[in-house]
Design a protein around this motif. Structure first.
Motif, mmCIF file in Angstrom:
data_model
loop_
_atom_site.group_PDB
_atom_site.id
_atom_site.type_symbol
_atom_site.label_atom_id
_atom_site.label_comp_id
_atom_site.label_asym_id
_atom_site.label_seq_id
_atom_site.Cartn_x
_atom_site.Cartn_y
_atom_site.Cartn_z
ATOM 1 N N ASP A 199 38.067 -54.161 -57.417
ATOM 2 C CA ASP A 199 36.904 -53.326 -57.705
ATOM 3 C C ASP A 199 37.474 -51.986 -58.172
ATOM 4 O OD1 ASP A 199 34.782 -51.534 -57.676
ATOM 5 O OD2 ASP A 199 33.912 -52.339 -55.831
ATOM 6 N N ASP A 233 36.149 -49.397 -59.649
ATOM 7 C CA ASP A 233 35.396 -48.207 -59.258
ATOM 8 C C ASP A 233 35.774 -47.796 -57.841
ATOM 9 O OD1 ASP A 233 34.123 -48.083 -61.731
ATOM 10 O OD2 ASP A 233 32.410 -49.275 -61.051
ATOM 11 N N ALA A 234 35.898 -48.774 -56.947
ATOM 12 C CA ALA A 234 36.305 -48.480 -55.571
ATOM 13 C C ALA A 234 37.731 -47.932 -55.541
ATOM 14 C CB ALA A 234 36.191 -49.725 -54.704
ATOM 15 N N ARG A 272 37.537 -44.312 -56.558
ATOM 16 C CA ARG A 272 36.960 -43.510 -55.468
ATOM 17 C C ARG A 272 38.009 -43.278 -54.378
ATOM 18 N NH1 ARG A 272 32.539 -46.880 -56.534
ATOM 19 N NH2 ARG A 272 32.986 -48.163 -54.705
#
Length: 189
Positions: free
Chosen positions: A175, A177-178, A181
């Motif tokens: 993931d 995006d994770a 982040r």
């Protein structure tokens, strides 16, 4: 990690690029389009001349060779990226400045992948760039962290993460995006 009390103000003024003739601006625009569409290997003076309808030999009247063309393309990209990153840092609060900076860095790099690769490949003679451009375009990392070494580490991590993403080197189960982040959290206090 923007520390309490540390101003996120700009440190250096935006350098002023040297004036370019209308023809050089046309050559650079065509070079950017060719780079975006086909990558750095397509950037030959002959191919560029064909794209804008002039003989390759005539290009040398405006740019002294392929290294000067590549430097002009990189310079354009560094000004665009620097403007975008400075704007993000200007707008973000201390709590979310690193996440906002990384999101914009990632967006810009992925949107202009071939230009990004050219600018970060290390093959450009930096002495051909506008003086101060390299430092100014990277300054948002310092403004976001307040520490030159942390800023350098953040840039290195962001660069590595975006190159891995461009190269599809992450697992299909990742993931991303994770991941981005988590990268932001790692550099935020």
């Amino acid at each position: 990690m923007a520390r309490a009390g540390l101003p996120l103000a700009r440190i250096a003024a935006r350098p002023e690029p040297a004036g370019r003739s209308e023809r050089v601006r046309e050559i650079v625009a065509a070079g950017l389009a060719l780079l975006a569409a086909e990558g750095a290997d397509a950037l030959t003076m002959r191919r560029l001349g064909d794209e804008i309808g002039i003989r390759a030999a005539s290009l040398y009247k405006h740019l002294p060779g392929k290294p000067a063309l590549e430097a002009a393309l990189v310079e354009t990209g560094l000004f665009e990226m620097g403007d975008a990153l400075h704007a993000v840092v200007d707008a973000a609060g201390p709590a979310d400045v690193v996440a906002a900076l990384l999101a914009e860095y990632r967006r810009f790099a992925l949107m202009s992948a071939n230009l990004y690769r050219l600018a970060t490949s290390g093959r450009i003679d930096r002495s051909l760039l506008t003086p101060g451009l390299d430092g100014w375009s990277g300054e948002p990392f310092y403004r976001a962290t307040g520490d030159p070494w942390v800023a350098q580490a953040l840039f290195a991590a962001a660069h590595g993460a975006v190159i891995l993403e461009m190269d599809s080197a992450y697992s299909d189960m990742s993931d991303l995006d994770a991941t981005w982040r988590a990268l932001a959290r790692a550099f935020t206090t």
